[in-house]
Each structure stands twice: as C-alpha cells, then as structure tokens.
Design a protein around this motif. Structure first.
Motif, short mmCIF file in Angstrom:
data_model
loop_
_atom_site.label_atom_id
_atom_site.label_comp_id
_atom_site.label_asym_id
_atom_site.label_seq_id
_atom_site.Cartn_x
_atom_site.Cartn_y
_atom_site.Cartn_z
N LYS A 53 26.44 -25.01 45.30
CA LYS A 53 26.19 -23.62 45.69
C LYS A 53 24.83 -23.13 45.18
CE LYS A 53 30.93 -21.84 46.09
NZ LYS A 53 31.88 -20.81 45.63
N GLU A 54 24.52 -23.47 43.94
CA GLU A 54 23.27 -23.00 43.33
C GLU A 54 22.05 -23.62 44.00
OE1 GLU A 54 20.97 -23.11 38.99
OE2 GLU A 54 22.99 -23.95 39.21
N LYS A 55 22.13 -24.90 44.33
CA LYS A 55 20.96 -25.63 44.83
C LYS A 55 20.90 -25.73 46.34
CE LYS A 55 20.54 -28.43 40.63
NZ LYS A 55 20.54 -29.79 40.06
N SER A 56 21.91 -25.27 47.04
CA SER A 56 21.91 -25.35 48.49
C SER A 56 20.72 -24.60 49.08
CB SER A 56 23.21 -24.75 49.04
OG SER A 56 23.10 -24.47 50.42
N PRO A 57 20.11 -25.14 50.14
CA PRO A 57 19.01 -24.42 50.80
C PRO A 57 19.48 -23.26 51.66
CG PRO A 57 19.49 -26.45 51.98
CD PRO A 57 20.36 -26.47 50.74
N PHE A 58 20.79 -23.11 51.81
CA PHE A 58 21.32 -22.02 52.63
C PHE A 58 21.59 -20.78 51.80
CE2 PHE A 58 22.45 -25.92 54.91
CZ PHE A 58 21.97 -25.62 56.18
N GLY A 59 21.69 -19.66 52.47
CA GLY A 59 21.98 -18.42 51.77
C GLY A 59 23.36 -18.37 51.18
N ASP A 60 24.30 -19.12 51.76
CA ASP A 60 25.67 -19.19 51.26
C ASP A 60 26.14 -20.62 51.44
OD1 ASP A 60 28.04 -18.40 50.18
OD2 ASP A 60 28.65 -17.08 51.84
N ALA A 61 27.07 -21.04 50.59
CA ALA A 61 27.55 -22.43 50.66
C ALA A 61 28.88 -22.55 49.96
CB ALA A 61 26.55 -23.40 50.03
N PHE A 62 29.67 -23.54 50.40
CA PHE A 62 30.87 -23.92 49.67
C PHE A 62 31.19 -25.37 50.01
CE2 PHE A 62 32.60 -21.92 53.57
CZ PHE A 62 33.52 -22.88 54.02
N THR A 63 32.14 -25.95 49.27
CA THR A 63 32.52 -27.35 49.42
C THR A 63 33.98 -27.46 49.81
OG1 THR A 63 30.90 -28.12 47.80
CG2 THR A 63 32.77 -29.57 48.23
N ILE A 64 34.28 -28.34 50.74
CA ILE A 64 35.66 -28.71 51.07
C ILE A 64 35.91 -30.11 50.50
CG2 ILE A 64 37.31 -29.23 52.91
CD1 ILE A 64 35.90 -27.18 54.64
N GLU A 65 36.91 -30.23 49.63
CA GLU A 65 37.20 -31.52 49.02
C GLU A 65 38.22 -32.30 49.83
OE1 GLU A 65 38.69 -30.73 45.06
OE2 GLU A 65 40.74 -30.59 45.76
N LEU A 66 38.45 -33.55 49.42
CA LEU A 66 39.37 -34.45 50.12
C LEU A 66 39.07 -34.47 51.61
CD1 LEU A 66 42.62 -33.66 48.14
CD2 LEU A 66 41.30 -35.78 48.07
N ALA A 67 37.78 -34.52 51.94
CA ALA A 67 37.33 -34.44 53.31
C ALA A 67 36.93 -35.82 53.82
CB ALA A 67 36.14 -33.48 53.42
N ASN A 68 37.45 -36.17 54.98
CA ASN A 68 37.13 -37.41 55.71
C ASN A 68 37.62 -38.68 55.02
OD1 ASN A 68 35.74 -35.87 57.72
ND2 ASN A 68 33.97 -35.76 56.36
N ASP A 69 38.26 -38.56 53.88
CA ASP A 69 38.84 -39.69 53.15
C ASP A 69 39.50 -39.12 51.90
OD1 ASP A 69 39.54 -42.28 52.45
OD2 ASP A 69 37.49 -43.01 52.18
N SER A 70 40.14 -39.98 51.12
CA SER A 70 40.78 -39.56 49.87
C SER A 70 40.58 -40.66 48.84
CB SER A 70 42.27 -39.30 50.10
OG SER A 70 42.91 -38.92 48.90
N ARG A 71 39.74 -40.39 47.82
CA ARG A 71 39.33 -41.43 46.88
C ARG A 71 39.58 -41.09 45.43
NH1 ARG A 71 38.51 -46.63 48.60
NH2 ARG A 71 37.61 -46.64 50.70
N GLY A 72 40.51 -40.19 45.13
CA GLY A 72 40.83 -39.89 43.74
C GLY A 72 39.92 -38.81 43.18
N TYR A 73 39.82 -38.78 41.87
CA TYR A 73 39.09 -37.71 41.17
C TYR A 73 37.61 -38.00 41.06
CZ TYR A 73 43.36 -35.29 39.79
OH TYR A 73 44.54 -34.59 39.81
#
Length: 473
Positions: free
Chosen positions: A400-420
């Motif tokens: 979020k802090e370093k994103s080049p966009f004005g707003d940002a967020f992350t979706i986890e467990l996306a496109n695969d599932s690989r643990g922690y």
C-alpha cells in the motif's frame, strides 16, 4: 493509514476517454461440496455432515472497451493452481474473455472442504467457470467507485512475545521467540509481534442509472469461526456478501441480482481474538454474524462518500516467480527419525512434532523449486495485488505504501494456495507460521514477491491517465 475514511477522487481522465463506456456484470455460482468430503483447516480433518450455509464462487467482470478484467472470490480454505487453471481452460474454450485477466481467490473459511479432492475439484473448477460465464452474460453499461474505511476493532495480531518458555516450544526440538495464539488474558503476554491493517477496502459497481450491481470488499481478517463440527459454512465472508446487498437496498427481485463479495486481505498473522482483553465466548455463528454486520455497515456508510466514474482504464499484469523450496538439513532429518521411532504415546517436546516430521519429509522428497503466479490489477487509480499465500499484514502495508497508485490493497490466496508468507524479520522470531512445513519457501520470498508485485503495478500505472488522489484525514 488514515484514521477513519479514505476516498479515491479523480479530477477526470483524458478528453477522448469521455466517450468510453464501462461495462460490468456479476454472478454467483453455488460451489457447496457433497457431504462426506473432509473439512480442512486444522491438523485433523473430519467429514462434513451438514450444510449450515451454502458456499459460492462470486464473480465480477469489467470491460473498459479495450481491456477486460475479472474477479472470482470462492468460499474455500484455499484452492490449488491446477483447479483454477482448469477453470481458466473452460473460460478460454467457452468465451472470448481473457482468462489470464481474471483474479481468482479463496476466502479462507475454515469450514469448507478440501478443494483438491478427486470428488470435488472438477465440480469446483466447472462452477468457477460457470460464474464467469454468467457474469459475462449479465454485462451492462456501468459506473464504478472505490474507497476504504478503517475498522480496527475486529483485527488483532495473533503472534505474541510471551515470557513462558513452555509456550514457545516448537516441533523441531527447540523454542521460538514468539507464540501464535497464546492463552487469552494470560499474565505471560508481553506484546504483539507485528502490526494490523484496519482498512476495509471496497469497489462499488452500479448500473448506469445507479442500481447496485456488485460490491467487492477486502479486509485483513483470517476468518471468524465458531461453527458446529462437521458443518459447512462460508463464515463471515458469506454473511457480509448477503448483508451488504440489504444495506444498499439492492432489489431482491431484480435481474441480474446484486452480488456482494468479501475477499481476504493480508491476514496471515491476524485473527479476531483480543488476547489481552478476551471477550466472553458466544453461541455458535453469533460472532461471525456480529463481525459481518459491523463490516457491512462500515462499508455501507463509506459508500455514501464515493465518487462514481462512468469510465476508468482497466489493466491486468501477471508473472510467474520461481522460489526455492525449504529443505531440512541432516540434523533435522535425524531428529525427526528419532521422533517417529518413539511410541506414539511417548512424552513429546511438542504436541505436533509427528505432524511436522511428516511435513518435513514431504518437503525433503519434493521439488527444489516451485513457480508461483503473481498478478496486479488496475481499476483507474486503484491497484490490487494478488498473492498465492496467507500473507503477513506488514507485507500488505508495504505494498500500500509503495504502490504507484493512489489507492491499493492485496487479495491473498489468489490464483493458488501455497501456505504462509512471513517476512524475513518474522522468520527470525519463529512461531507456527514460520515453521518448515507451514511455510515452504525461501526466507526472503516476501521481499521477492513484493518487488515483483510493485514492478507489475508499475507496468500498469505507466499507462495511467492524469489523475490525482485526495484522502480525508
């Protein structure tokens, strides 16, 4: 992080964009597994014996006239890449929608069954693809807005420094510096080992005349739980999805129906337990209803401040990243050989040492490297990261802090599932999420993933029309 409410406000896109039309569609497909499938989420799976509430794959697709993107949020603990890829194959074969531009993820409900089972995986892939096909069929001219609102009361870092050395034992014969889920209200608690992210991010989509079409929210909360053993449930993610439609006064009789969606943010070290001042235990399902109601109401309040756009540029960028798999050394292998040679009822250094003996053996015998899918999505001046792990909160905060966009967020467990996915700093502290077998990839994987995500966001933002972002402090 803003104290209460954040809102993306655009001064307008380029003049030739004014003639563009945004189109959107949404749909939900039932993905409830058959009874008898194994409910996962703990060390000892057990068969599903009842369905408390149905599971769904909820889909939103967007088209700016040039680029099409989509989201599919599935009520599941985690879904492996092969299942998602099978769904993409269906989409490629049956539509002209670019399946590689669809971000697919699992919510991480702990009351769902194993997605990779022979009896369920094919059905799941088929129904994910069906959700996309139905959403495409429902596309119409639309407008879109996004924002965020802080709600810190429901998120707590679950990794704690504790003074009791017995609480810090690990399955590898040693001790850590921190403990996951320590005893509630214990005098041994010192302080949490990491931050929280209190923001509920959201994307709101309406028809051209203002009818609610879909809302996709994102909150960094592991799950809530509190279900009856053997019951299938979408947890608070499912309750939110229904409740936000009610609060937005979406017409139940309209077609296509409104689709609410709640994705999981960066909650690898976050849960709903206030360890310092624990609350009284509640009846089954009561806590998840309480949390869903609060989160939905906060989003509904924030929606009233959103500026909607008739058109915004869209984008998606993906890249596979190769990571080294963690491997045991000779000393660890020898230790676990001794563990497994003892009678099962022999005194144990740690209650799960036999479980980790098996996990470590699988890593030792498995591949040396894995390839993981990473994705960034752009909606106007909003950037969304997709990471296939249970992501530690501080990683999401850095993006979020370093994103080049004005707003940002992350979706986890996306496109695969690989643990922690802990950070290198958290690896030094130890604890459940860092143990070999819970975490499977190199210690600096989070740094490499963050770097790649920011590169992908940079590629998307370089095509960004002139815009500014303001935030209410």
């Amino acid at each position: 992080m803003v104290s209460a409410f954040s809102l993306a406000v655009s001064t307008g896109y380029a003049a030739d964009d004014a003639q563009q039309v945004l189109r959107a569609g949404a749909a939900a497909s039932n993905i409830t597994p058959p009874l008898g499938e194994a409910v996962v989420g703990g060390f000892a799976p057990f068969p599903a014996t009842n369905v408390h509430d149905e599971l769904h794959a909820r889909c939103l697709v967007l088209d700016d006239g040039t680029t099409r993107i989509g989201f599919v949020i599935c009520d599941s603990l985690g879904i492996s890449r092969d299942v998602f890829d099978q769904a993409r194959e269906y989409i490629d074969a049956e539509t002209d929608f670019p399946a590689e531009n669809i971000l697919m993820s699992a919510t991480h409900t702990h009351s769902a069954t194993r997605s990779s089972s022979e009896n369920y995986s094919g059905f799941l892939a088929r129904r994910i693809a069906d959700a996309v096909r139905r959403a495409i069929a429902n596309m119409e001219p639309a407008r879109i807005g996004w924002g965020g609102v802080d709600e810190p009361s429901e998120v707590f870092n679950r990794r704690w420094y504790v003074t009791d050395p017995d609480l810090r034992k690990n399955p590898f014969g040693g001790a850590d510096q921190v403990r996951m889920n320590p005893p509630r209200g214990s005098a041994t608690l010192v302080r949490p080992a990491g931050p929280i992210d209190p923001e509920i991010s959201f994307i709101s989509v309406q028809s051209a005349d203002g009818r609610p079409l879909a809302l996709l929210a994102n909150y960094s909360l592991h799950y809530v739980g509190g279900v009856n053993k053997g019951e299938i449930s979408a947890d608070y993610f499912g309750i939110f999805s229904k409740r936000i439609g009610e609060l937005l006064e979406a017409d139940d009789e309209s077609f296509p129906p409104f689709v609410g969606m709640l994705s999981n943010g960066t909650s690898g070290d976050i849960n709903n337990i206030n360890f310092r001042n624990p609350s009284k235990r509640m009846e089954k399902y009561a806590k998840m209803r309480q949390v869903a109601e609060l989160v939905a109401r906060r989003v509904h309040e924030a929606c009233g401040q959103v500026e909607y756009h008739d058109w915004v540029p869209l984008g998606s960028a993906s890249r596979d990243l190769t990571l080294r798999v963690r491997k045991p050394d000779e000393a660890m292998l020898k230790y676990f050989e001794e563990v497994m040679a003892k009678p099962e009822d022999a005194p144990k250094h740690h209650r799960y040492e036999r479980n980790y003996a098996q996990r470590v053996r699988r890593l030792y015998e498995g591949p040396d490297e894995i390839s993981i899918p990473l994705q960034a999505v752009r909606i106007g001046d909003l950037g969304i990261a997709a990471i296939p792990f249970e992501v530690f909160c501080e990683i999401g905060l850095e993006i979020k802090e370093k994103s080049p966009f004005g707003d940002a967020f992350t979706i986890e467990l996306a496109n695969d599932s690989r643990g922690y996915l802990p950070t290198p700093r958290q690896h030094e502290l130890g604890g459940y999420e860092t143990w070999m077998g819970t975490n499977r990839v190199q210690h600096d994987a989070s740094d490499r993933i963050t770097e790649t995500i920011l590169e992908l966001m940079g590629e998307l933002s370089s095509k960004r029309p002139s815009a500014v972002t303001s935030r209410d402090e």
